[in-house]
Design an enzyme around this catalytic site. Structure first.
Site, PDB file in Angstrom:
ATOM      1  N   LEU A 244       0.871  -1.191   0.000  1.00 31.26           N
ATOM      2  CA  LEU A 244       0.000   0.000   0.000  1.00 31.26           C
ATOM      3  C   LEU A 244       0.897   1.227   0.000  1.00 31.26           C
ATOM      4  O   LEU A 244       1.729   1.363   0.905  1.00 31.26           O
ATOM      5  CB  LEU A 244      -0.840   0.068   1.274  1.00 31.26           C
ATOM      6  CG  LEU A 244      -1.993  -0.897   1.501  1.00 31.26           C
ATOM      7  CD1 LEU A 244      -2.538  -0.699   2.910  1.00 31.26           C
ATOM      8  CD2 LEU A 244      -3.105  -0.674   0.481  1.00 31.26           C
ATOM      9  N   HIS A 245       0.750   2.086  -0.970  1.00 30.38           N
ATOM     10  CA  HIS A 245       1.559   3.307  -0.923  1.00 30.38           C
ATOM     11  C   HIS A 245       0.890   4.500  -1.597  1.00 30.38           C
ATOM     12  O   HIS A 245       1.406   5.612  -1.535  1.00 30.38           O
ATOM     13  CB  HIS A 245       2.918   3.075  -1.574  1.00 30.38           C
ATOM     14  CG  HIS A 245       2.844   3.027  -3.073  1.00 30.38           C
ATOM     15  ND1 HIS A 245       2.396   1.932  -3.755  1.00 30.38           N
ATOM     16  CD2 HIS A 245       3.123   3.964  -4.004  1.00 30.38           C
ATOM     17  CE1 HIS A 245       2.421   2.187  -5.041  1.00 30.38           C
ATOM     18  NE2 HIS A 245       2.849   3.414  -5.231  1.00 30.38           N
TER      19      HIS A 245
END
Ligand code: UD1
Length: 423
Positions: A244-245
């Site tokens: 997740l970024h």
């Protein structure tokens, strides 16, 4: 007779660029060997042009874990030029790329510039090349965009702006999937600029898959079954892999909280391994969300040997290199992600993927591959993970994702440079 030469400059800047550019740099080297030996250059259109390769790293990503490790894993030569741009706001980062790259381009005067993907470095360097003038006649390099035509139709994504602008200033647009052809046509880009070549990220995957199988990461993370085994899922306890970024997912505390809560069912059933991007690590600390995680040490190794998912916490480790990550992806029961490239890689590996986004610029991965769009609601994530864990569907590999995209790109590039010189 001395062979004719052309100078090709390739730009990389951020992590997802490295696996897209590596096969092109390798193909240039192989092409040159073919020109000088009896082997020939059939795979690159029989061109006899010798290609001088200049590699520029903008330095948008600069950590060992986000950059250097990828050069080693993917066998990319040391960059000829490093701009040392680093982090900043979108405007500051892009402006720094533009300013520093103009000097390099003016000095090197390549025949053609290759930019890949959709990061700020891609946009910055394409813009510079499209507007530069090497001499009084206005000579400039051809601009080639690798991974052209992808559209999420979400202009809130910085990458969408980068894609659109880059495509509209490029001379050669190399497309990975059928939606790209359609999108570029709809935007009025002439067909003769557009070439369907497949996916260079998949060239890398195919080239390094066997090597990745020898990675020790499954042992390091304690993911082997007690009965041992190697590489294949036969010897691996079921686990999920998470990345997740995206700013839209991790920058607001309410959104990130929602996603983490949506993952709770999964993380209390299976170990969830989460190599976390520096942006996400900072946000987890800022929002005080450490309670969701068991935090590993820098090497990705576990501090303790207790069952990873016993307390339902996600195992956060430092970002991993290409080979370790590929190994983890290939053996995962499910991959949960908001990345673009991982949707493609899981499709190619036949591993179920849950994309934590409302849209994708890579619809082929949903249409023929293993990807489902979960959205970002708690229920959506929970249900998509459940569905994918029970899925027996291994999908199909999209057309042209065959490991030979870089060769096809070089064939077009050589032809276009020769065509330009003949007029
Ligand atoms: C960039 C790309 C995104 C891509 C992602 C992959 C743009 C607009 N975005 O986003 O498309 O999916 O890379 O990683 O180009 N940082 C480090 N070390 C590094 C690099 C970054 O600590 O080597 C930190 C910095 O503090 C920075 C933050 O991470 O503020 C974000 O980095 P940045 O390059 O601005 O964007 P990404 O979120 O990485």
């Amino acid at each position: 007779m001395k062979p004719k030469t052309a100078k090709i400059m390739t730009v990389v800047g951020a992590r997802p660029n490295f696996m897209k550019a590596a096969p092109i740099i390798a193909a240039i080297r192989d092409h040159n060997k073919g020109v000088t030996s009896s082997r020939g250059t059939e795979s690159t259109g029989n061109s006899q042009l010798m290609l001088e390769s200049v590699l520029v790293h903008t330095g948008q990503h600069y950590d060992e874990a986000m950059s250097d490790r990828f050069f080693a894993d993917l066998n990319i030569p040391k960059p000829d030029v490093h701009l040392g741009v680093g982090s900043g706001s979108h405007a500051a980062q892009t402006a720094d790329v533009i300013k520093k790259f103009e000097e390099v381009l003016q000095r090197e005067k390549p025949d053609l510039l290759i930019v890949v993907g959709d990061v700020n470095s891609t946009l910055g360097c394409a813009l510079v090349a499209a507007k530069i003038s090497f001499d009084a006649n206005g000579t400039k390099p051809l601009v080639a965009h690798v991974e052209a035509g992808l559209r999420s139709f979400d202009r809130g994504m910085p990458e969408e702006i980068n894609r659109i602008v880059t495509d509209h200033v490029a001379d050669l647009l190399f497309v990975t999937e059928e939606s790209g052809l359609r999108n570029l046509r709809d935007e009025g880009i002439p067909d003769e600029k557009v070439h369907f070549v497949g996916n260079t990220m998949i060239d890398s995957l195919m080239a390094f898959k066997d090597q990745a199988n020898s990675s020790k990461i499954l042992d390091k993370l304690g993911l082997r079954n007690s009965n041992g085994g190697s590489g294949s899922s036969g010897g691996t306890a079921p686990y999920a892999l998470l990345t997740l970024h995206r700013p839209s997912n991790v920058d607001q505390s309410a959104t990130l909280l929602n996603i983490l809560e949506g993952l709770e069912e999964l993380s209390s059933t299976y170990p969830v391994i989460f190599p976390a991007h520096p942006r996400t690590q900072k946000k987890v600390a800022e929002f005080g969300f450490e309670r969701f995680f068991e935090i590993g040490n820098g090497s990705g190794e576990r501090k303790e040997s207790r069952t990873a998912h016993a307390d339902g916490r996600i195992r956060l480790v430092e970002p991993l290199g290409y080979l370790d990550f590929l190994c983890l992806m290939g053996n995962a029961a499910v991959v949960v992600t908001d990345s673009g490239g991982i949707q493609e890689e899981t499709t190619c590996l036949g591993v179920p993927c849950v994309t934590v986004r409302e849209n994708t610029e890579r619809p082929i991965t949903v249409k023929v591959g293993t990807n489902v769009l979960a959205g970002t609601s708690k229920d959506g994530i929970r249900e998509a993970a459940r569905k994918q864990l029970n899925s027996k569907f291994s999908g199909a590999v999209p057309e042209g994702w065959d490991g030979k995209s870089a060769q096809r790109i070089l064939a077009v590039i050589c032809r276009e440079i020769e065509k330009r010189r003949s007029v």
